[in-house]
Design an enzyme around this catalytic site. Sequence first.
Site, PDB file in Angstrom:
ATOM      1  N   ASP A 166      77.693  -6.089   4.082  1.00 19.82           N
ATOM      2  CA  ASP A 166      78.768  -6.181   3.514  1.00 19.82           C
ATOM      3  C   ASP A 166      78.630  -8.196   3.140  1.00 19.82           C
ATOM      4  OD1 ASP A 166      81.811  -7.268   2.507  1.00 19.82           O
ATOM      5  OD2 ASP A 166      82.276  -5.216   2.383  1.00 19.82           O
ATOM      6  N   ARG A 196      81.086  -9.619   2.325  1.00 18.59           N
ATOM      7  CA  ARG A 196      81.926 -11.133   2.990  1.00 18.59           C
ATOM      8  C   ARG A 196      81.834 -11.183   4.440  1.00 18.59           C
ATOM      9  NH1 ARG A 196      86.631  -6.398   1.208  1.00 18.59           N
ATOM     10  NH2 ARG A 196      84.921  -5.448   1.955  1.00 18.59           N
ATOM     11  N   CYS A 252      85.671  -1.335   5.853  1.00 12.23           N
ATOM     12  CA  CYS A 252      84.442  -1.291   5.366  1.00 12.23           C
ATOM     13  C   CYS A 252      84.229  -0.227   4.670  1.00 12.23           C
ATOM     14  CB  CYS A 252      84.010  -0.520   6.715  1.00 12.23           C
ATOM     15  SG  CYS A 252      81.827  -0.333   6.484  1.00 12.23           S
ATOM     16  N   HIS A 303      82.964  -4.298  10.704  1.00 13.60           N
ATOM     17  CA  HIS A 303      84.433  -4.912  10.046  1.00 13.60           C
ATOM     18  C   HIS A 303      85.597  -3.927   9.280  1.00 13.60           C
ATOM     19  CE1 HIS A 303      83.486  -4.212   5.758  1.00 13.60           C
ATOM     20  NE2 HIS A 303      82.885  -3.868   6.067  1.00 13.60           N
ATOM     21  N   CYS A 349      77.398  -5.633   9.879  1.00 16.12           N
ATOM     22  CA  CYS A 349      77.002  -4.328   7.888  1.00 16.12           C
ATOM     23  C   CYS A 349      76.159  -5.356   6.922  1.00 16.12           C
ATOM     24  CB  CYS A 349      79.076  -3.902   7.684  1.00 16.12           C
ATOM     25  SG  CYS A 349      79.337  -3.294   5.770  1.00 16.12           S
TER      26      CYS A 349
END
Length: 203
Positions: free
Chosen positions: A42, A44, A99, A96, A40
């Site tokens: 993302d 993080r 999400c 994750h 992803c």
Amino acid sequence: MIDRLIQNNLAWSINRQKRDPDYFRRLAAQQAPEFLWIGCADSRVPANEIVGLDPGELFVHRNIANLAIPTDINFLSVLAFAVNALKVRHIIVCGHYGCGGIRAVLREEKHGIVDHWLEPVREVHRGHAGKLAAIGHPEDQVNALCEYNVIRQVGNVAQTVTIRDAWARGQDVSVHGWIYGLSDGLVRDLDVTVTGPADRLNL
């Protein structure tokens, strides 16, 4: 604010060369990762860091909700280069928990063009609607759909022409499904590894 990133890079480069003076020379000479990471976008979930690998050891493709869409030329190109040129041995689809893309599907949120991108997640949602509805807590529903989505994407990767051709010529390449916990920093194996054509039937 943006200048800080340049300064951070300078400090990182200096520190890296202090620890290993030949590091960048070796890195520039060859890229030979054994792993392709499909994850992803993302911020993080920094792929290299969470599995303890240095640059050059992990080939990375990232997008919203870690999708492996059979018509996405970007994904297909990365996959083909990783398998045919770099000869990676392991392809890891890593989602994750929590999400935002998955949550948007469950909440039926609207985000413009992103809604088109997330249609494959809606398909996964429809396929597991009964099981998801039986889960009481909304966040647990999100996390369950995150797992179902990873499993579907593993299947998508395994069914690409690139992977089928690699297996047909006897190339050793496996596809794995993992999920990462934002709250504890741990990766969990979803036990859906595919090592050849017969394994696809188990997904």
